[in-house]
Write a protein that holds these residues in place. Structure first.
Motif, PDB file in Angstrom:
ATOM      1  N   ARG A   1      13.475  -2.597  -2.316  1.00 44.90           N
ATOM      2  CA  ARG A   1      11.816  -2.660  -2.223  1.00 44.90           C
ATOM      3  C   ARG A   1      11.401  -4.026  -1.817  1.00 44.90           C
ATOM      4  O   ARG A   1      10.475  -4.365  -1.059  1.00 44.90           O
ATOM      5  CB  ARG A   1      11.113  -1.961  -3.002  1.00 44.90           C
ATOM      6  CG  ARG A   1      11.493  -0.636  -3.283  1.00 44.90           C
ATOM      7  CD  ARG A   1      10.710   0.121  -4.239  1.00 44.90           C
ATOM      8  NE  ARG A   1       9.196  -0.104  -3.777  1.00 44.90           N
ATOM      9  CZ  ARG A   1       8.609   0.864  -2.855  1.00 44.90           C
ATOM     10  NH1 ARG A   1       9.196   2.071  -2.475  1.00 44.90           N
ATOM     11  NH2 ARG A   1       7.241   0.872  -2.601  1.00 44.90           N
TER      12      ARG A   1
ATOM     13  N   ARG B   1       0.746  -1.097   0.033  1.00 41.68           N
ATOM     14  CA  ARG B   1      -0.029   0.229   0.071  1.00 41.68           C
ATOM     15  C   ARG B   1       1.090   1.235  -0.160  1.00 41.68           C
ATOM     16  O   ARG B   1       2.243   1.073   0.209  1.00 41.68           O
ATOM     17  CB  ARG B   1      -0.925   0.071   1.279  1.00 41.68           C
ATOM     18  CG  ARG B   1      -0.274   0.175   2.456  1.00 41.68           C
ATOM     19  CD  ARG B   1      -1.075   0.038   3.561  1.00 41.68           C
ATOM     20  NE  ARG B   1      -1.774  -1.578   3.694  1.00 41.68           N
ATOM     21  CZ  ARG B   1      -2.081  -1.943   4.894  1.00 41.68           C
ATOM     22  NH1 ARG B   1      -2.889  -1.173   5.751  1.00 41.68           N
ATOM     23  NH2 ARG B   1      -2.810  -2.976   4.804  1.00 41.68           N
ATOM     24  N   PRO B   2       0.320   2.660  -0.324  1.00 43.96           N
ATOM     25  CA  PRO B   2       1.255   3.832  -0.402  1.00 43.96           C
ATOM     26  C   PRO B   2       1.881   3.946   0.993  1.00 43.96           C
ATOM     27  O   PRO B   2       1.110   3.484   2.245  1.00 43.96           O
ATOM     28  CB  PRO B   2      -0.056   4.808  -0.815  1.00 43.96           C
ATOM     29  CG  PRO B   2      -0.850   4.104  -1.317  1.00 43.96           C
ATOM     30  CD  PRO B   2      -1.015   2.721  -0.636  1.00 43.96           C
ATOM     31  N   ARG B   3       3.127   4.502   0.989  1.00 45.56           N
ATOM     32  CA  ARG B   3       3.855   4.694   2.181  1.00 45.56           C
ATOM     33  C   ARG B   3       2.969   5.944   2.864  1.00 45.56           C
ATOM     34  O   ARG B   3       2.346   6.768   2.244  1.00 45.56           O
ATOM     35  CB  ARG B   3       5.327   4.987   1.930  1.00 45.56           C
ATOM     36  CG  ARG B   3       6.122   3.956   1.388  1.00 45.56           C
ATOM     37  CD  ARG B   3       7.286   4.350   0.882  1.00 45.56           C
ATOM     38  NE  ARG B   3       8.211   4.996   1.834  1.00 45.56           N
ATOM     39  CZ  ARG B   3       9.145   5.873   1.751  1.00 45.56           C
ATOM     40  NH1 ARG B   3       9.732   5.952   0.299  1.00 45.56           N
ATOM     41  NH2 ARG B   3       9.737   6.578   2.864  1.00 45.56           N
TER      42      ARG B   3
ATOM     43  N   GLN C   1       3.773   9.670  -4.403  1.00 44.62           N
ATOM     44  CA  GLN C   1       3.217   8.350  -3.904  1.00 44.62           C
ATOM     45  C   GLN C   1       2.740   8.408  -2.542  1.00 44.62           C
ATOM     46  O   GLN C   1       2.520   7.169  -1.890  1.00 44.62           O
ATOM     47  CB  GLN C   1       4.347   7.259  -3.934  1.00 44.62           C
ATOM     48  CG  GLN C   1       4.819   7.102  -5.576  1.00 44.62           C
ATOM     49  CD  GLN C   1       3.853   6.719  -6.424  1.00 44.62           C
ATOM     50  OE1 GLN C   1       2.719   5.834  -6.062  1.00 44.62           O
ATOM     51  NE2 GLN C   1       3.720   7.176  -7.634  1.00 44.62           N
TER      52      GLN C   1
ATOM     53  N   HIS D   1       1.014   9.178   1.379  1.00 47.42           N
ATOM     54  CA  HIS D   1      -0.339   9.677   1.939  1.00 47.42           C
ATOM     55  C   HIS D   1       0.129  10.314   3.191  1.00 47.42           C
ATOM     56  O   HIS D   1       1.113   9.804   3.909  1.00 47.42           O
ATOM     57  CB  HIS D   1      -1.261   8.265   2.141  1.00 47.42           C
ATOM     58  CG  HIS D   1      -1.892   7.937   0.698  1.00 47.42           C
ATOM     59  ND1 HIS D   1      -3.391   7.679   0.804  1.00 47.42           N
ATOM     60  CD2 HIS D   1      -1.382   7.730  -0.366  1.00 47.42           C
ATOM     61  CE1 HIS D   1      -3.453   7.445  -0.656  1.00 47.42           C
ATOM     62  NE2 HIS D   1      -2.598   7.410  -1.276  1.00 47.42           N
TER      63      HIS D   1
ATOM     64  N   ARG E   1      -5.253  12.338  -0.884  1.00 53.21           N
ATOM     65  CA  ARG E   1      -4.369  11.549  -0.199  1.00 53.21           C
ATOM     66  C   ARG E   1      -3.967  12.272   1.348  1.00 53.21           C
ATOM     67  O   ARG E   1      -3.035  11.855   1.929  1.00 53.21           O
ATOM     68  CB  ARG E   1      -2.927  11.434  -0.759  1.00 53.21           C
ATOM     69  CG  ARG E   1      -2.718  10.716  -2.260  1.00 53.21           C
ATOM     70  CD  ARG E   1      -1.679  10.925  -3.006  1.00 53.21           C
ATOM     71  NE  ARG E   1      -1.404  12.079  -3.716  1.00 53.21           N
ATOM     72  CZ  ARG E   1      -0.190  12.964  -3.444  1.00 53.21           C
ATOM     73  NH1 ARG E   1       0.825  12.482  -2.480  1.00 53.21           N
ATOM     74  NH2 ARG E   1      -0.011  13.968  -4.054  1.00 53.21           N
TER      75      ARG E   1
END
Length: 453
Positions: free
Chosen positions: A301, A140-142, A164, A166, A192
């Motif tokens: 990653r 999920r987004p950082r 990217q 939030h 976001r």
């Protein structure tokens, strides 16, 4: 143009005949200076620009004449400024970095030095990106959090620059929550933003939310006794945004530290821990220690989804304790990459610095010039440096450039001079019609240098 009232009262403004922007600006500057308004030039400039519908004044605006309606509006704005109301509240908007923000009382006004906080947050975001071991960093987004959000200036800038990311914004003042949402929507990043109207002391705050990659905050820190000594402009801001509470105004900051310990992801916690005690380059320390514990050279990653075992966590604890004692990272890991070579490292052997890589490049050039060429070239090199005592890094590169120009030694090919050859303060043009071998050409150069001497 304007006539101040009695000195014991707030000066009142009365409109007279002069209406040109340049004259209004100079007279407003004098008026604001007389009553002690901070930065009177900026106040005069921005209030006039606001009245003519501009962001700021330029030379082209100085010849404009204000209408009666604009003069009436200017009178009201100036009276508010003379009462020491902040310029940002009077104008209703302000630029933070290159972001336009709506500003309303009593929300805290972002200071110019807060811009440094945005730059620091972006650096930390990049540094802890590869250090996070929690699976949310890929699936999920950082997520980062801004505590004590205020007008949302920091959140807006970070969300704009980190597409990217939030943001989980936490703010106690309801007026600030509304303003943060408005500014995020105004700048196109509200999709976001996740906004919570609460304090850090709220039980169960964030509940089961995922760990945070970064926490950024400009918390209140003014002690209770200093609240009586605020500047007049600061009294328009909410005391909630200024008063730190607790001993010495550190109440909110202590809550923030506890919140960070509970909510930061592993990489973020290590980064904060190393930063707190002054470890140089805390992001690199966190990244390489975590990578060492999982048997990797560095983190990517793909490694972010891994969960550390109890044995790995125990090993990480020991390594971190050594780093907190400021033991060099190279000694802790036992190896280090220098250029593309893996080296074993043990104390107390000197650790090669990054700038030493330049010495390797220069040494390779020396090798070519001194040994791969014939004896005449080697003699030329020795002659040029014999009186130096040592090769200085700040001069050796220019000398190498001269040598390459004298003879095409790197390719070891015959050289045909096409330009004059510089010999000190003089120049001598060698024969352009002949082609010489490197040895012959160097001999001619040396003869020319001796003649010039």
């Amino acid at each position: 143009l304007f006539q101040p009232g009695l000195q014991s009262q707030v000066p009142a403004l009365t409109v007279a005949m002069a209406t040109r922007v340049s004259k209004l600006r100079s007279r407003l500057h004098r008026l604001f200076s007389k009553v002690g308004v901070p930065d009177p030039g900026a106040s005069a400039k921005y209030l006039l620009a606001h009245c003519i519908g501009q962001r700021t004044l330029t030379r082209e605006h100085s010849r404009l004449e204000l209408t009666a309606q604009q003069l009436s509006k200017l009178t009201g704005l100036c009276n508010r400024r003379l009462q020491r109301e902040p310029l940002q509240y009077i104008l209703g908007e302000w630029y933070f970095r290159d972001v336009s923000l709506v500003m309303r009382a009593p929300v805290f006004i972002p200071r110019p030095e807060t811009e440094k906080l945005v730059d620091l947050a972006k650096q930390c975001w990049s540094a802890v990106g590869a250090s996070s071991s929690h699976p949310h960093s890929l699936s999920r987004p950082r997520l980062f959090s801004e505590v004590c959000t205020g007008s949302g200036a920091v959140s807006v800038c970070l969300l704009r620059d980190l597409p990217q990311a939030h943001c989980l914004a936490i703010e106690l003042l309801p007026e600030a929550c509304h303003l943060t949402w408005e500014n995020c929507h105004r700048n196109g990043v509200s999709n976001r933003l996740h906004l919570i109207n609460a304090s850090l002391a709220t039980p169960g705050l964030l509940g089961r939310a995922p760990p945070l990659s970064l926490i950024v905050a400009n918390p209140p820190y003014v002690p209770e006794l200093d609240m009586r000594q605020l500047q007049p402009e600061e009294t328009f801001e909410s005391p909630v945004a200024l008063r730190g509470g607790g001993i010495g105004g550190l109440g909110v900051i202590v809550q923030l530290m506890d919140f960070a310990d509970a909510r930061l992801a592993t990489g973020g916690r290590l980064h904060r821990l190393f930063s707190k005690v002054g470890v140089p380059d805390p992001g690199a320390s966190a990244k390489y220690l975590l990578a060492h514990c999982i048997g990797q050279r560095t983190l990517t990653r793909e490694h972010s989804r891994l969960e550390l075992t109890a044995q790995q966590l125990s090993k990480l604890t020991g390594l971190c304790n050594r780093r907190l004692q400021r033991e060099p990272l190279q000694y802790i890991l036992g190896e280090w990459d220098f250029r593309d070579v893996s080296l074993v490292m043990r104390a107390p052997v000197f650790i090669p610095r990054p700038e030493t890589e330049k010495l390797v490049d220069l040494a390779k050039q020396c090798w070519w010039l001194a040994f791969e060429m014939d004896s005449s070239h080697g003699q030329l090199l020795r002659d040029r440096f014999q009186n130096r005592g040592s090769l200085r890094l700040d001069r050796i590169e220019s000398d190498f450039a001269d040598l390459r120009r004298y003879a095409n030694v790197m390719q070891h090919q015959p050289f045909k001079p096409s330009t004059p050859v510089r010999t000190g303060a003089k120049q001598r043009v060698l024969k352009r019609t002949n082609t010489y071998s490197p040895s012959e050409f160097v001999a001619r150069i040396r003869a020319a240098e001796n003649a010039a001497t």
